[in-house]
Design a protein around this motif. Structure first.
Motif, PDB file in Angstrom:
ATOM      1  N   GLY A  31       0.774  -1.223   0.000  1.00  0.00           N
ATOM      2  CA  GLY A  31       0.000   0.000   0.000  1.00  0.00           C
ATOM      3  C   GLY A  31       0.806   1.273   0.000  1.00  0.00           C
ATOM      4  O   GLY A  31       0.247   2.360   0.077  1.00  0.00           O
ATOM      5  N   LYS A  32       2.114   1.182  -0.068  1.00  0.00           N
ATOM      6  CA  LYS A  32       2.941   2.388  -0.069  1.00  0.00           C
ATOM      7  C   LYS A  32       3.014   2.951  -1.488  1.00  0.00           C
ATOM      8  O   LYS A  32       3.291   2.228  -2.438  1.00  0.00           O
ATOM      9  CB  LYS A  32       4.341   2.089   0.444  1.00  0.00           C
ATOM     10  CG  LYS A  32       5.214   3.330   0.551  1.00  0.00           C
ATOM     11  CD  LYS A  32       6.539   3.050   1.191  1.00  0.00           C
ATOM     12  CE  LYS A  32       7.330   4.337   1.286  1.00  0.00           C
ATOM     13  NZ  LYS A  32       8.668   4.136   1.764  1.00  0.00           N
ATOM     14  N   LYS A  33       2.772   4.250  -1.624  1.00  0.00           N
ATOM     15  CA  LYS A  33       2.814   4.899  -2.925  1.00  0.00           C
ATOM     16  C   LYS A  33       4.265   5.201  -3.288  1.00  0.00           C
ATOM     17  O   LYS A  33       5.065   5.578  -2.435  1.00  0.00           O
ATOM     18  CB  LYS A  33       2.043   6.218  -2.889  1.00  0.00           C
ATOM     19  CG  LYS A  33       0.594   6.082  -2.494  1.00  0.00           C
ATOM     20  CD  LYS A  33      -0.235   5.719  -3.678  1.00  0.00           C
ATOM     21  CE  LYS A  33      -1.695   5.807  -3.286  1.00  0.00           C
ATOM     22  NZ  LYS A  33      -2.557   4.981  -4.027  1.00  0.00           N
ATOM     23  N   LYS A  34       4.582   5.063  -4.566  1.00  0.00           N
ATOM     24  CA  LYS A  34       5.916   5.448  -5.045  1.00  0.00           C
ATOM     25  C   LYS A  34       5.964   6.948  -5.198  1.00  0.00           C
ATOM     26  O   LYS A  34       5.030   7.563  -5.713  1.00  0.00           O
ATOM     27  CB  LYS A  34       6.232   4.774  -6.374  1.00  0.00           C
ATOM     28  CG  LYS A  34       6.508   3.293  -6.234  1.00  0.00           C
ATOM     29  CD  LYS A  34       7.091   2.736  -7.494  1.00  0.00           C
ATOM     30  CE  LYS A  34       7.436   1.265  -7.296  1.00  0.00           C
ATOM     31  NZ  LYS A  34       7.942   0.678  -8.498  1.00  0.00           N
ATOM     32  N   VAL A  35       7.055   7.539  -4.757  1.00  0.00           N
ATOM     33  CA  VAL A  35       7.222   8.981  -4.836  1.00  0.00           C
ATOM     34  C   VAL A  35       7.839   9.313  -6.179  1.00  0.00           C
ATOM     35  O   VAL A  35       8.891   8.792  -6.539  1.00  0.00           O
ATOM     36  CB  VAL A  35       8.126   9.496  -3.692  1.00  0.00           C
ATOM     37  CG1 VAL A  35       8.323  10.987  -3.810  1.00  0.00           C
ATOM     38  CG2 VAL A  35       7.529   9.121  -2.354  1.00  0.00           C
ATOM     39  N   THR A  36       7.175  10.176  -6.940  1.00  0.00           N
ATOM     40  CA  THR A  36       7.718  10.607  -8.225  1.00  0.00           C
ATOM     41  C   THR A  36       8.251  12.022  -8.089  1.00  0.00           C
ATOM     42  O   THR A  36       7.674  12.857  -7.395  1.00  0.00           O
ATOM     43  CB  THR A  36       6.640  10.564  -9.329  1.00  0.00           C
ATOM     44  OG1 THR A  36       5.545  11.375  -8.918  1.00  0.00           O
ATOM     45  CG2 THR A  36       6.168   9.147  -9.567  1.00  0.00           C
TER      46      THR A  36
END
Length: 125
Positions: free
Chosen positions: A119-124
């Motif tokens: 559930g962790k979002k990738k940081v762009t």
């Protein structure tokens, strides 16, 4: 095979290289041992006489802290730091880099394989 300080050192290599197989003996100490016993640099372990091997064994046992004793001392030093609860001890306890390296990225050798978090979002950027 010559057995020095509980380690079978390779016979087909030069003496200065073979001595490095012993924990606690590096390039400088290996060269120092050969110089003190007047063993030429190009001599190989299988060319050593029994007397020379015995002299190396006695010198290493008498003058240097190697193998089990050295490993035990290093482990005790780390355990002491951990028992004190100092910063370095805490880093050892948590399995993180001890000497100020960054941990946001890298540090995989100390931290182990990367574990994905669900559930962790990738940081762009």
């Amino acid at each position: 095979m010559a057995r020095i300080a509980g380690v079978n050192i390779p016979t087909n290599k030069r003496v200065t290289i073979s001595l490095r197989y012993i924990y606690g003996i590096g390039p400088a100490k290996a060269q120092e041992i050969c110089n003190r016993l007047s063993i030429p640099d190009d001599r190989r372990v299988n060319q050593l006489s029994d007397d020379e091997v015995l002299r190396i064994r006695e010198l290493v046992d008498r003058e240097y802290r190697v193998e089990g004793d050295l490993r035990r001392e290093v482990a005790m030093n780390i355990k002491r730091l951990m028992d004190l609860g100092c910063y370095r001890g805490l880093r050892h306890r948590r399995g993180l880099p001890v000497r100020g390296q960054r941990t946001h990225t890298n540090a995989r050798t100390r931290k182990g394989k990367a574990v994905p978090i669900a559930g962790k979002k990738k940081v762009t950027k």
